[in-house]
Design a protein around this motif. Structure first.
Motif, PDB file in Angstrom:
ATOM      1  N   SER A  60       0.835  -1.197   0.000  1.00 13.27           N
ATOM      2  CA  SER A  60       0.000   0.000   0.000  1.00 13.27           C
ATOM      3  C   SER A  60       0.868   1.244   0.000  1.00 13.27           C
ATOM      4  O   SER A  60       1.997   1.240   0.503  1.00 13.27           O
ATOM      5  CB  SER A  60      -0.940   0.011   1.211  1.00 13.27           C
ATOM      6  N   ASN A  64      -3.372   3.239   0.562  1.00  6.85           N
ATOM      7  CA  ASN A  64      -4.132   2.762  -0.587  1.00  6.85           C
ATOM      8  C   ASN A  64      -3.506   1.495  -1.159  1.00  6.85           C
ATOM      9  O   ASN A  64      -2.324   1.490  -1.504  1.00  6.85           O
ATOM     10  CB  ASN A  64      -4.181   3.831  -1.677  1.00  6.85           C
ATOM     11  N   ASP A  65      -4.290   0.444  -1.254  1.00 12.75           N
ATOM     12  CA  ASP A  65      -3.805  -0.821  -1.791  1.00 12.75           C
ATOM     13  C   ASP A  65      -3.443  -0.666  -3.268  1.00 12.75           C
ATOM     14  O   ASP A  65      -4.217  -0.109  -4.054  1.00 12.75           O
ATOM     15  CB  ASP A  65      -4.884  -1.893  -1.634  1.00 12.75           C
ATOM     16  N   THR A  68      -6.151  -2.699  -5.475  1.00 16.01           N
ATOM     17  CA  THR A  68      -7.582  -2.370  -5.457  1.00 16.01           C
ATOM     18  C   THR A  68      -7.867  -0.875  -5.540  1.00 16.01           C
ATOM     19  O   THR A  68      -9.007  -0.484  -5.777  1.00 16.01           O
ATOM     20  CB  THR A  68      -8.240  -2.944  -4.181  1.00 16.01           C
ATOM     21  N   ASN A  69      -6.870  -0.046  -5.323  1.00 17.12           N
ATOM     22  CA  ASN A  69      -7.104   1.405  -5.329  1.00 17.12           C
ATOM     23  C   ASN A  69      -6.004   2.100  -6.130  1.00 17.12           C
ATOM     24  O   ASN A  69      -5.318   3.007  -5.648  1.00 17.12           O
ATOM     25  CB  ASN A  69      -7.152   1.932  -3.893  1.00 17.12           C
ATOM     26  N   GLN A  70      -5.838   1.676  -7.370  1.00 18.83           N
ATOM     27  CA  GLN A  70      -4.718   2.122  -8.185  1.00 18.83           C
ATOM     28  C   GLN A  70      -4.737   3.617  -8.468  1.00 18.83           C
ATOM     29  O   GLN A  70      -3.689   4.270  -8.451  1.00 18.83           O
ATOM     30  CB  GLN A  70      -4.674   1.334  -9.491  1.00 18.83           C
ATOM     31  N   LYS A  71      -5.904   4.199  -8.729  1.00 22.68           N
ATOM     32  CA  LYS A  71      -5.979   5.631  -9.034  1.00 22.68           C
ATOM     33  C   LYS A  71      -5.477   6.479  -7.873  1.00 22.68           C
ATOM     34  O   LYS A  71      -4.738   7.454  -8.069  1.00 22.68           O
ATOM     35  CB  LYS A  71      -7.424   6.022  -9.382  1.00 22.68           C
ATOM     36  N   ALA A  72      -5.860   6.108  -6.664  1.00 23.75           N
ATOM     37  CA  ALA A  72      -5.415   6.855  -5.478  1.00 23.75           C
ATOM     38  C   ALA A  72      -3.903   6.734  -5.302  1.00 23.75           C
ATOM     39  O   ALA A  72      -3.234   7.701  -4.922  1.00 23.75           O
ATOM     40  CB  ALA A  72      -6.138   6.345  -4.232  1.00 23.75           C
TER      41      ALA A  72
END
Length: 300
Positions: A60, A64-65, A68-72
């Motif tokens: 992370s 943000n993972d 699962t949360n690539q945009k962030a």
């Protein structure tokens, strides 16, 4: 934690590039990521920047993972890859304007990063007209454009001359005051000048993870270079206590490695006197990061 890596593994066919790698980075740390070619440095950086996925484990960035949360993750990371991809037909400002639109940042930020990275003298040129060093600056300016919390820099000073090296080091140190900087390099002096922590990877595994000052202070070995006035048989050195290894570097010059924190120069001087020798020179050679790196990554 700014970066959290837990049990990350990645293979390319039969080759295991990363093998159960774990570490964490706090905000404000400048961490040098070292390892020989093929050790897994670029692979891990690509995972952290969402370019590729790990086979196992989790990672992370700013909570943000990366899966699962690539945009962030992408919004919070400034990334300079090893092979800096640039549009050579664009002018410097034109290229930065393009990236400013992608990141949706104010155009005023362009002048800030041009000034910050020392691009001003060449900013009127096409990228294809720039030297390799200035192309690296364009890549670094792009990584800084959206003012990310985390900078991931893969060989950021490739192609820079000594003066440019100092300038870019200062940029990295300054931005590292309120960001997390994770950089790989083969230049050990760079790590010693910039970083406050060192992670060494070898064959896909972390072999060292320490604060730079702690890494140096933990060294109990010392190397003494001595030149005698006569030829000496290597067997004679067996009289010296705490001696780990002996190396004849040239003629009457010997490199003696001792495993102790006690300064052994007086002992070597006394050894010379007792054996009818004169020590023409006696130098304590401090062990540096390059020597530590070689030991940690030596083939066994």
């Amino acid at each position: 934690m700014s970066i959290e890596v837990q049990n990350i593994s990645k293979s390319y066919g039969a080759q295991k590039a990363l093998d159960n790698v774990s570490f964490s980075l706090k905000k404000g740390e400048i961490v040098g990521f070292l390892g020989p070619n093929g050790a897994g440095k670029s692979t891990l950086m690509k995972i952290l920047t969402t370019y590729i996925n790990a086979d196992e484990g989790v990672a992370s960035v700013n909570g943000n993972d990366v899966n699962t949360n690539q945009k962030a993750v992408q919004k919070s990371v400034g990334y300079l890859p090893e092979h800096n991809p640039l549009y050579l037909d664009l002018y410097v400002r034109e290229y930065l304007e393009f990236n400013a639109d992608v990141y949706k940042v104010a155009k005023s930020r362009i002048e800030e990063v041009i000034e910050l990275t020392g691009l001003s003298p060449e900013s009127h040129k096409k990228i294809g007209q720039l030297s390799k060093g200035y192309r690296q600056r364009v890549g670094l300016a792009t990584a800084l454009l959206h003012n990310p919390d985390v900078l991931i820099l893969d060989e950021p000073t490739t192609g820079l001359d000594p003066n440019q090296l100092v300038e870019i080091r200062n940029v990295i140190k300054n931005v590292g005051k309120n960001k997390t900087v994770f950089l790989s390099t083969h230049i050990m002096q760079e790590v010693e000048a910039i970083c406050d922590r060192v992670i060494i990877i070898n064959n896909g595994k972390i072999v060292t993870d320490k604060k730079l000052d702690k890494l140096v202070s933990d060294i109990v070995e010392q190397v003494i270079e001595v030149e005698f006035d006569k030829e000496v048989s290597e067997t004679l050195f067996s009289k010296l206590s705490d001696l780990k290894s002996v190396k004849n570097t040239s003629g009457k010059i010997w490199e003696l490695t001792f495993e102790t924190e006690v300064d052994k120069r007086p002992s070597v001087f006394d050894f010379a006197q007792e054996n009818g020798l004169r020590a023409l020179q006696l130098t304590l050679k401090s062990k540096n990061l390059e020597q530590i790196f070689r030991e940690k990554t030596a083939k066994k």
